[in-house]
Write a protein that holds these residues in place. Structure first.
Motif, PDB file in Angstrom:
ATOM      1  N   UNK A  83       0.854  -1.185   0.000  1.00 38.27           N
ATOM      2  CA  UNK A  83       0.000   0.000   0.000  1.00 38.27           C
ATOM      3  C   UNK A  83       0.891   1.235   0.000  1.00 38.27           C
ATOM      4  N   UNK A  84       0.781   2.026  -1.057  1.00 38.88           N
ATOM      5  CA  UNK A  84       1.505   3.294  -1.114  1.00 38.88           C
ATOM      6  C   UNK A  84       0.728   4.300  -0.274  1.00 38.88           C
ATOM      7  N   UNK A  85       1.435   5.046   0.561  1.00 40.42           N
ATOM      8  CA  UNK A  85       0.794   6.004   1.470  1.00 40.42           C
ATOM      9  C   UNK A  85       1.587   7.310   1.451  1.00 40.42           C
ATOM     10  N   UNK A  86       1.522   8.057   0.332  1.00 43.60           N
ATOM     11  CA  UNK A  86       2.372   9.250   0.184  1.00 43.60           C
ATOM     12  C   UNK A  86       2.102  10.335   1.213  1.00 43.60           C
ATOM     13  N   UNK A  87       0.900  10.371   1.781  1.00 44.49           N
ATOM     14  CA  UNK A  87       0.569  11.403   2.762  1.00 44.49           C
ATOM     15  C   UNK A  87       0.638  10.896   4.196  1.00 44.49           C
ATOM     16  N   UNK A  88       1.122   9.681   4.387  1.00 41.24           N
ATOM     17  CA  UNK A  88       1.206   9.052   5.716  1.00 41.24           C
ATOM     18  C   UNK A  88      -0.147   9.132   6.433  1.00 41.24           C
ATOM     19  N   UNK A  89      -1.214   8.811   5.686  1.00 48.84           N
ATOM     20  CA  UNK A  89      -2.569   8.950   6.204  1.00 48.84           C
ATOM     21  C   UNK A  89      -3.097   7.693   6.902  1.00 48.84           C
ATOM     22  N   UNK A  90      -2.461   6.550   6.666  1.00 44.26           N
ATOM     23  CA  UNK A  90      -2.991   5.292   7.209  1.00 44.26           C
ATOM     24  C   UNK A  90      -2.253   4.889   8.475  1.00 44.26           C
ATOM     25  N   UNK A  91      -3.033   4.554   9.477  1.00 39.96           N
ATOM     26  CA  UNK A  91      -2.498   4.162  10.782  1.00 39.96           C
ATOM     27  C   UNK A  91      -1.904   2.754  10.699  1.00 39.96           C
ATOM     28  N   UNK A  92      -0.584   2.631  10.926  1.00 39.58           N
ATOM     29  CA  UNK A  92       0.058   1.313  10.858  1.00 39.58           C
ATOM     30  C   UNK A  92      -0.587   0.274  11.770  1.00 39.58           C
ATOM     31  N   UNK A  93      -1.048   0.680  12.939  1.00 37.87           N
ATOM     32  CA  UNK A  93      -1.669  -0.272  13.864  1.00 37.87           C
ATOM     33  C   UNK A  93      -2.979  -0.813  13.289  1.00 37.87           C
ATOM     34  N   UNK A  94      -3.763   0.033  12.657  1.00 37.89           N
ATOM     35  CA  UNK A  94      -5.019  -0.416  12.038  1.00 37.89           C
ATOM     36  C   UNK A  94      -4.738  -1.353  10.865  1.00 37.89           C
ATOM     37  N   UNK A  95      -3.694  -1.046  10.103  1.00 34.08           N
ATOM     38  CA  UNK A  95      -3.323  -1.927   8.989  1.00 34.08           C
ATOM     39  C   UNK A  95      -2.875  -3.290   9.516  1.00 34.08           C
ATOM     40  N   UNK A  96      -2.105  -3.277  10.604  1.00 41.96           N
ATOM     41  CA  UNK A  96      -1.668  -4.540  11.216  1.00 41.96           C
ATOM     42  C   UNK A  96      -2.886  -5.348  11.669  1.00 41.96           C
ATOM     43  N   UNK A  97      -3.848  -4.670  12.299  1.00 43.85           N
ATOM     44  CA  UNK A  97      -5.042  -5.364  12.778  1.00 43.85           C
ATOM     45  C   UNK A  97      -5.842  -5.963  11.624  1.00 43.85           C
ATOM     46  N   UNK A  98      -5.929  -5.244  10.512  1.00 47.46           N
ATOM     47  CA  UNK A  98      -6.617  -5.781   9.342  1.00 47.46           C
ATOM     48  C   UNK A  98      -5.917  -7.049   8.849  1.00 47.46           C
ATOM     49  N   UNK A  99      -4.602  -6.988   8.710  1.00 46.92           N
ATOM     50  CA  UNK A  99      -3.854  -8.166   8.259  1.00 46.92           C
ATOM     51  C   UNK A  99      -4.036  -9.328   9.242  1.00 46.92           C
ATOM     52  N   UNK A 100      -4.053  -9.027  10.533  1.00 43.67           N
ATOM     53  CA  UNK A 100      -4.201 -10.068  11.557  1.00 43.67           C
ATOM     54  C   UNK A 100      -5.548 -10.777  11.446  1.00 43.67           C
ATOM     55  N   UNK A 101      -6.581 -10.089  10.974  1.00 44.39           N
ATOM     56  CA  UNK A 101      -7.888 -10.717  10.771  1.00 44.39           C
ATOM     57  C   UNK A 101      -7.791 -11.865   9.761  1.00 44.39           C
ATOM     58  N   UNK A 102      -6.774 -11.810   8.903  1.00 47.62           N
ATOM     59  CA  UNK A 102      -6.583 -12.820   7.857  1.00 47.62           C
ATOM     60  C   UNK A 102      -5.314 -13.637   8.101  1.00 47.62           C
TER      61      UNK A 102
END
Length: 94
Positions: free
Chosen positions: A68-87
């Protein structure tokens, strides 16, 4: 001593981030990519990459990466980790 000032006095830009989510298989990676668009509003389609384990030729032994490209640093790494952990995956720290 030089009287020259800084070349660019503008506020520094936030760093361009790239998030890498590691998933156990292609199906999980595709579902996470879809969820990123729906839940996170990711504008640019995430890139799916097959990451074969060293010495393995069998697709069953491959992990899949969702980049995931995030040029504006808008996405919370912890939320992304939690999403991946769901799978049964995780976010790789860079």
């Amino acid at each position: 001593m030089s009287d020259n000032g800084r070349v660019n006095d503008a506020a520094p830009h936030p760093p361009h981030l790239r998030h890498v989510l590691v998933l156990p298989d292609r199906d999980a990676a595709e579902e996470v990519a879809e969820a990123l668009t729906e839940r996170f509003g990711v504008a640019e389609e995430p890139q799916l990459v097959r990451d074969a384990l060293a010495g393995e030729d069998d697709a069953e032994d491959a992990q899949w990466l969702v980049v995931v490209e995030d040029p504006d640093a808008a996405h919370d790494p912890a939320r992304l980790h939690n999403l991946a952990a769901e799978y049964e995956g995780w976010r790789e720290a860079e």
